[in-house]
Write a protein that holds these residues in place. Structure first.
Motif, PDB file in Angstrom:
ATOM      1  N   ARG A 106     128.373 -34.359 -69.571  1.00 34.45           N
ATOM      2  CA  ARG A 106     127.929 -35.742 -69.786  1.00 34.45           C
ATOM      3  C   ARG A 106     127.684 -36.437 -68.441  1.00 34.45           C
ATOM      4  O   ARG A 106     126.680 -37.125 -68.256  1.00 34.45           O
ATOM      5  CB  ARG A 106     128.955 -36.507 -70.606  1.00 34.45           C
ATOM      6  CG  ARG A 106     128.438 -37.883 -71.025  1.00 34.45           C
ATOM      7  CD  ARG A 106     129.444 -38.683 -71.815  1.00 34.45           C
ATOM      8  NE  ARG A 106     130.489 -39.163 -70.925  1.00 34.45           N
ATOM      9  CZ  ARG A 106     131.777 -38.853 -71.017  1.00 34.45           C
ATOM     10  NH1 ARG A 106     132.201 -38.047 -71.949  1.00 34.45           N
ATOM     11  NH2 ARG A 106     132.642 -39.345 -70.166  1.00 34.45           N
ATOM     12  N   ASN A 134     124.102 -37.879 -67.029  1.00 37.65           N
ATOM     13  CA  ASN A 134     123.984 -39.253 -66.542  1.00 37.65           C
ATOM     14  C   ASN A 134     123.484 -39.296 -65.104  1.00 37.65           C
ATOM     15  O   ASN A 134     122.712 -40.178 -64.720  1.00 37.65           O
ATOM     16  CB  ASN A 134     125.325 -39.980 -66.648  1.00 37.65           C
ATOM     17  CG  ASN A 134     125.725 -40.241 -68.076  1.00 37.65           C
ATOM     18  OD1 ASN A 134     124.927 -40.106 -69.001  1.00 37.65           O
ATOM     19  ND2 ASN A 134     126.979 -40.600 -68.282  1.00 37.65           N
ATOM     20  N   SER A 138     119.821 -38.688 -65.051  1.00 32.56           N
ATOM     21  CA  SER A 138     119.172 -39.891 -65.552  1.00 32.56           C
ATOM     22  C   SER A 138     119.110 -40.963 -64.471  1.00 32.56           C
ATOM     23  O   SER A 138     118.097 -41.665 -64.332  1.00 32.56           O
ATOM     24  CB  SER A 138     119.926 -40.403 -66.778  1.00 32.56           C
ATOM     25  OG  SER A 138     119.358 -41.584 -67.255  1.00 32.56           O
ATOM     26  N   SER A 159     110.933 -39.351 -73.440  1.00 32.15           N
ATOM     27  CA  SER A 159     111.761 -40.395 -72.847  1.00 32.15           C
ATOM     28  C   SER A 159     111.543 -41.728 -73.549  1.00 32.15           C
ATOM     29  O   SER A 159     112.499 -42.472 -73.799  1.00 32.15           O
ATOM     30  CB  SER A 159     111.446 -40.511 -71.355  1.00 32.15           C
ATOM     31  OG  SER A 159     112.167 -41.561 -70.774  1.00 32.15           O
ATOM     32  N   ALA A 179     113.326 -41.714 -76.871  1.00 35.19           N
ATOM     33  CA  ALA A 179     114.774 -41.863 -76.681  1.00 35.19           C
ATOM     34  C   ALA A 179     115.113 -43.303 -76.297  1.00 35.19           C
ATOM     35  O   ALA A 179     116.130 -43.844 -76.739  1.00 35.19           O
ATOM     36  CB  ALA A 179     115.271 -40.897 -75.614  1.00 35.19           C
ATOM     37  N   ARG A 180     114.275 -43.939 -75.487  1.00 39.96           N
ATOM     38  CA  ARG A 180     114.508 -45.324 -75.081  1.00 39.96           C
ATOM     39  C   ARG A 180     114.457 -46.248 -76.296  1.00 39.96           C
ATOM     40  O   ARG A 180     115.307 -47.141 -76.463  1.00 39.96           O
ATOM     41  CB  ARG A 180     113.477 -45.768 -74.046  1.00 39.96           C
ATOM     42  CG  ARG A 180     113.675 -47.205 -73.597  1.00 39.96           C
ATOM     43  CD  ARG A 180     112.690 -47.631 -72.522  1.00 39.96           C
ATOM     44  NE  ARG A 180     113.044 -46.956 -71.281  1.00 39.96           N
ATOM     45  CZ  ARG A 180     112.220 -46.162 -70.602  1.00 39.96           C
ATOM     46  NH1 ARG A 180     110.997 -45.967 -71.012  1.00 39.96           N
ATOM     47  NH2 ARG A 180     112.618 -45.573 -69.495  1.00 39.96           N
ATOM     48  N   SER A 238     115.065 -45.460 -79.369  1.00 39.21           N
ATOM     49  CA  SER A 238     116.259 -45.175 -80.169  1.00 39.21           C
ATOM     50  C   SER A 238     117.487 -45.860 -79.572  1.00 39.21           C
ATOM     51  O   SER A 238     118.310 -46.432 -80.292  1.00 39.21           O
ATOM     52  CB  SER A 238     116.479 -43.669 -80.253  1.00 39.21           C
ATOM     53  OG  SER A 238     117.648 -43.374 -80.938  1.00 39.21           O
ATOM     54  N   ALA A 239     117.618 -45.805 -78.262  1.00 40.15           N
ATOM     55  CA  ALA A 239     118.761 -46.432 -77.592  1.00 40.15           C
ATOM     56  C   ALA A 239     118.728 -47.951 -77.737  1.00 40.15           C
ATOM     57  O   ALA A 239     119.767 -48.587 -77.899  1.00 40.15           O
ATOM     58  CB  ALA A 239     118.788 -46.041 -76.119  1.00 40.15           C
ATOM     59  N   LEU A 240     117.548 -48.536 -77.690  1.00 43.88           N
ATOM     60  CA  LEU A 240     117.429 -49.990 -77.833  1.00 43.88           C
ATOM     61  C   LEU A 240     117.777 -50.454 -79.240  1.00 43.88           C
ATOM     62  O   LEU A 240     118.168 -51.600 -79.444  1.00 43.88           O
ATOM     63  CB  LEU A 240     116.024 -50.451 -77.452  1.00 43.88           C
ATOM     64  CG  LEU A 240     115.695 -50.384 -75.965  1.00 43.88           C
ATOM     65  CD1 LEU A 240     114.222 -50.698 -75.724  1.00 43.88           C
ATOM     66  CD2 LEU A 240     116.577 -51.333 -75.170  1.00 43.88           C
ATOM     67  N   ASN A 270     120.270 -49.368 -80.911  1.00 46.01           N
ATOM     68  CA  ASN A 270     121.723 -49.328 -81.045  1.00 46.01           C
ATOM     69  C   ASN A 270     122.293 -50.740 -80.874  1.00 46.01           C
ATOM     70  O   ASN A 270     122.027 -51.405 -79.875  1.00 46.01           O
ATOM     71  CB  ASN A 270     122.318 -48.385 -80.008  1.00 46.01           C
ATOM     72  CG  ASN A 270     123.814 -48.211 -80.148  1.00 46.01           C
ATOM     73  OD1 ASN A 270     124.409 -48.664 -81.113  1.00 46.01           O
ATOM     74  ND2 ASN A 270     124.413 -47.564 -79.180  1.00 46.01           N
ATOM     75  N   PHE A 280     127.493 -50.842 -78.869  1.00 50.75           N
ATOM     76  CA  PHE A 280     127.617 -50.067 -77.638  1.00 50.75           C
ATOM     77  C   PHE A 280     129.068 -49.711 -77.378  1.00 50.75           C
ATOM     78  O   PHE A 280     129.955 -50.524 -77.577  1.00 50.75           O
ATOM     79  CB  PHE A 280     127.079 -50.869 -76.449  1.00 50.75           C
ATOM     80  CG  PHE A 280     125.670 -51.335 -76.651  1.00 50.75           C
ATOM     81  CD1 PHE A 280     124.631 -50.441 -76.587  1.00 50.75           C
ATOM     82  CD2 PHE A 280     125.391 -52.658 -76.933  1.00 50.75           C
ATOM     83  CE1 PHE A 280     123.329 -50.845 -76.784  1.00 50.75           C
ATOM     84  CE2 PHE A 280     124.098 -53.085 -77.133  1.00 50.75           C
ATOM     85  CZ  PHE A 280     123.058 -52.170 -77.054  1.00 50.75           C
TER      86      PHE A 280
END
Length: 179
Positions: A100, A104, A107, A148, A151-152, A154-156, A158, A161
């Protein structure tokens, strides 16, 4: 502007951990809970040390899933020696955490350097320059950029957190009763 605002403004970001501070031999002892998560007063330093080891010992140009098992085990062996870990029970958890941290790290390289068009070698002198161009080419191709962006999005989406800090949930658990 108040004195407190000035102090916050002057400080800026903390920056990359160098793990250069020298500690006594008995300061590098880590304990694990029943789920093999690191606990105790040295947990934060343990996480920083693992992150720095992953950054310096593993080739940044390779994707996390492309790094061979023996390289992850080498990181684990280095950790066991440095942190006086006598048994193999936390090994699986350490490798999971290292993967992990490595993801990171890659990234961060993409966000802070590839997307901006700069090179990281002033800030991270231990990186090998000969692999940088290939890394940039891989991370700027249209296929990667489409993945990317997906994925961005999808993350937004969420809304919940996880913010438990670098100690993870094991470091947060003792505080739950007071919250």
């Amino acid at each position: 502007m108040s004195k407190e605002e000035m102090t916050k403004k002057e400080r800026g970001k903390r920056g990359a951990a160098s793990c250069a501070k020298k500690y006594e031999e008995n300061d590098n002892i880590i304990e694990f809970d029943d789920l093999m998560r690191p606990i105790g007063p040295t947990t934060g330093r343990f996480s920083s040390w693992l992150g720095q080891t992953v950054r310096t010992d593993l080739p940044y140009q390779l994707d996390t899933k492309c790094i061979e098992k023996h390289q992850w085990e080498k990181v684990c062996a280095t950790m066991a020696t440095t942190w006086h870990i006598t048994d193999d029970s936390p090994k699986k958890n350490i490798i999971k955490r290292a993967k992990r941290l490595f993801s990171n790290w890659r990234s961060t390289l993409i966000t802070e350097f590839v997307n901006v068009g700069t090179r990281p070698f002033d800030k991270y002198p231990y990186l090998e320059e000969e692999h940088w161009e290939a890394f940039v080419a891989e991370k700027t191709n249209p296929e990667f950029l489409a993945k990317s962006e997906k994925a961005r999005a999808s993350a937004l989406a969420n809304q919940n957190f996880g913010r438990v800090g670098r100690k993870g949930y094991a470091g947060f658990e003792p505080k739950v009763e007071t919250i």
